[in-house]
Design a protein around this motif. Structure first.
Motif, short mmCIF file in Angstrom:
data_model
loop_
_atom_site.label_atom_id
_atom_site.label_comp_id
_atom_site.label_asym_id
_atom_site.label_seq_id
_atom_site.Cartn_x
_atom_site.Cartn_y
_atom_site.Cartn_z
N ARG A 3 0.82 -1.21 0.00
CA ARG A 3 0.00 0.00 0.00
C ARG A 3 0.86 1.26 0.00
NH1 ARG A 3 -4.00 -1.00 2.63
NH2 ARG A 3 -3.54 -3.22 2.81
N PRO A 7 -1.43 3.04 7.25
CA PRO A 7 -2.73 3.10 7.90
C PRO A 7 -2.59 3.42 9.38
CG PRO A 7 -2.11 0.82 7.39
CD PRO A 7 -0.98 1.68 6.92
N GLU A 11 -7.32 1.85 11.41
CA GLU A 11 -7.42 1.35 10.03
C GLU A 11 -6.73 0.00 9.90
OE1 GLU A 11 -7.51 5.76 7.87
OE2 GLU A 11 -5.61 4.67 8.06
N SER A 12 -5.61 -0.16 10.63
CA SER A 12 -4.89 -1.43 10.58
C SER A 12 -5.78 -2.57 11.07
CB SER A 12 -3.63 -1.37 11.47
OG SER A 12 -2.61 -0.66 10.84
N LEU A 15 -8.42 -3.21 8.49
CA LEU A 15 -7.88 -3.87 7.29
C LEU A 15 -7.63 -5.36 7.53
CD1 LEU A 15 -5.31 -1.15 6.15
CD2 LEU A 15 -7.09 -2.15 4.70
N ARG A 19 -9.50 -8.45 5.69
CA ARG A 19 -8.77 -9.50 4.98
C ARG A 19 -9.32 -10.88 5.40
NH1 ARG A 19 -2.85 -8.58 6.06
NH2 ARG A 19 -2.98 -10.26 7.56
N ALA A 337 -0.74 -2.51 9.53
CA ALA A 337 -1.20 -3.40 8.45
C ALA A 337 -0.25 -3.31 7.26
CB ALA A 337 -2.62 -3.03 8.05
#
Ligand code: NAD
Length: 476
Positions: A3, A7, A11-12, A15, A19, A337
């Motif tokens: 990416r 993040p 956000e991590s 994410l 996944r 992430a």
């Protein structure tokens, strides 16, 4: 393809969750229901200190109430913010599900630097914060049960429990309103060491599985493995102490706020901790070489890297340089992430936070059960167990006294066998069992599913599956 930008912690977590759910077949809307944080309470309160009113900001986030009470630590740090507290609350939901602790996820925090205030001031601030949470049932034995986290310990938990009991004088289960209390105030033996002890048990279980060890490019056991550890606080100190004194690992470097100390032969962890308590940092420690740039040491050669301080320390800026083939996330969220993807592509194995540091909540669960049952573990059985063992020992001694049988009991057997388990032994046994079981639940998914690339995704799959099953059973 990695990416483009880093993040945030929140956000991590999202994410990593996304996944995992891509690999699951959840009913419509279930993904959203599990992912979102149900509620976050923000409080601003004033305390008169040093002749002026100081206003503090605190949070308590409740991520999921698929089981109640909800559970999660309270953190004291200047960096505390709503996003962080919500990310940590989400991790608590998944962590509790993974280790079968019957709780939803929650987390709290207070924006404060505890080192700026003396003990009396900390007590007044903590009691005031607790008061705000208690009157909204955000501290309550049946609804929301905090525990220590970064910057808090048994001292703060004792103040909070006492504050609750002052406000609910007839609640016979009042002590169960927080865990991580001192033993003399309703705590349990082994809680302070629990998260570090859990790190040790997690690594022991990892090294019992040669295929997993090989996947990390390692071999053998924990003996003589070189370990770099960041953060010699509650979690880091106990993990480092047990790994070095009981498993033969060498703690070759400890990274703290003011830099790092290294010694290729292994640091004396108790001596280093005493030095930190005395001087406030690692600088000047006689048993190792000091470097000021602590975070550079995250990139040094070692077998195992143990980040045990704070989140986001391994990020897209340094992940490519990290040489450790095995990382165990003692802290919550130490690998972003973005870094996670880079490390996975390099073949690094990460034992994820949600599993690795679950020792704390596991023993908190034992403490809560102890508080609700109003009796110390082992109190009823210990002597009875010893009496039954005595029967066998007497019988063995009778048989071995026969001159025609050339046979004696080995040294120390009698003492060890006769000793019935006290609370500490039972707590450690329950914790070890939990860490072994949860490791294998998670690792089995990683080993057997080609579409599951790492232990973290496997851990999310197991725990999201359990949370979804719980919501489904409720008929949501
Ligand atoms: P703690 O406050 O006892 O220790 C944190 C340590 O990290 C301290 O020694 C501090 O000096 C050090 N530190 C702070 N900033 C640093 C930096 N920038 N670089 C290097 N070192 C730094 O906290 P703790 O309870 O040991 O918690 C550590 C981590 O473990 C946190 O992520 C927490 O959420 C997680 N955790 C704690 C528990 C628990 O039972 N205490 C349970 C689960 C997870």
């Amino acid at each position: 393809m990695h990416r483009a930008s880093e993040p945030s912690f929140r956000e991590s977590v999202d994410l990593m969750f996304a996944r995992a759910v891509k690999l699951m077949d959840l009913p419509p809307g279930m993904e959203e229901k599990i992912r979102v944080c149900n509620s976050t309470y923000t409080v601003r309160f004033g305390v008169k200190l040093r002749g002026a009113i100081h206003t503090f900001t605190g949070y308590r986030a409740v991520h999921s109430e698929h089981m109640e009470p909800v559970k999660g630590g309270i953190r004291y740090a200047t960096s505390v913010n709503q996003d962080e507290v919500e990310a940590l609350a989400a991790l608590m939901t998944y962590k509790c599900a993974l280790v079968d602790a019957p709780y939803g996820g929650s987390k709290g925090g207070l924006c404060i630097d505890p080192r700026q205030w003396d003990e009396d001031e900390m007590e007044r601030i903590t009691r005031r914060f607790a008061y705000e949470l208690i009157k909204r049932d955000l501290i309550d034995p049946a609804q929301n049960v905090p525990a220590p986290d970064m910057g808090t310990g048994e001292r703060e938990m004792a103040w909070m429990a006492d504050q609750y009991q002052r406000m609910h004088t007839t609640d016979i289960n009042g002590r169960a309103c927080v865990t991580g209390k001192p033993v003399n105030a309703g705590g349990i033996q082994g809680r302070t060491e629990a998260t570090g002890r859990g790190i040790q048990y997690a690594l022991q279980e990892f090294f019992r599985n040669p295929g997993d060890v090989k996947a990390a490019g390692l071999s053998g056991t924990l003996d003589d493995k070189a370990v770099i550890l960041q953060g010699l606080g509650n979690v880091g100190y106990h993990a480092a102490l047990f790994l070095s004194t009981e498993d033969g690992a060498r703690i070759v470097c400890v990274i703290e706020r003011d830099g790092a100390v290294s010694n290729p032969d292994g640091l004396d962890i108790d001596a280093l901790r005493a030095h930190i308590v005395e001087t406030g940092g690692v600088k000047g420690f006689a048993g190792g070489a000091y470097t000021e740039d602590g975070s550079a040491q995250l990139e040094a050669d070692c077998d195992i890297l143990v980040p045990a301080a704070l989140e986001g320390v391994i990020h897209m800026g340094n992940a490519a340089n990290v040489k450790a083939p095995l990382i165990i996330e003692a802290a919550n969220g130490p690998v972003t992430a973005g870094a996670d993807e880079i490390l996975r592509d390099k073949g690094c194995v990460i034992i994820p936070d949600m599993y690795a540091n679950a020792g704390g909540v596991t023993v908190s669960y034992f403490e809560w059960v102890k508080n609700l049952s109003h009796i110390r573990f082992g109190r009823m059985q210990r002597r009875q167990e010893e009496t039954r063992h005595q029967l066998i020992v007497d019988e063995l001694e009778r048989i071995s006294s026969d001159a025609s049988i050339n046979w004696t009991l080995s040294d120390g057997f009698k003492d060890k066998y006769l000793r019935g388990a006290g609370e500490l032994e039972l707590v450690r046994s329950g914790l070890d069992d939990t860490m072994r079981g949860a490791y294998n639940d998670m690792a089995e998914v990683w080993r057997t599913r080609d579409d599951v690339p790492d232990l973290r995704t496997a851990a999310y799959l197991v725990s999201i599956g359990k949370v979804a099953a719980s919501y489904k059973a409720k008929g949501l």
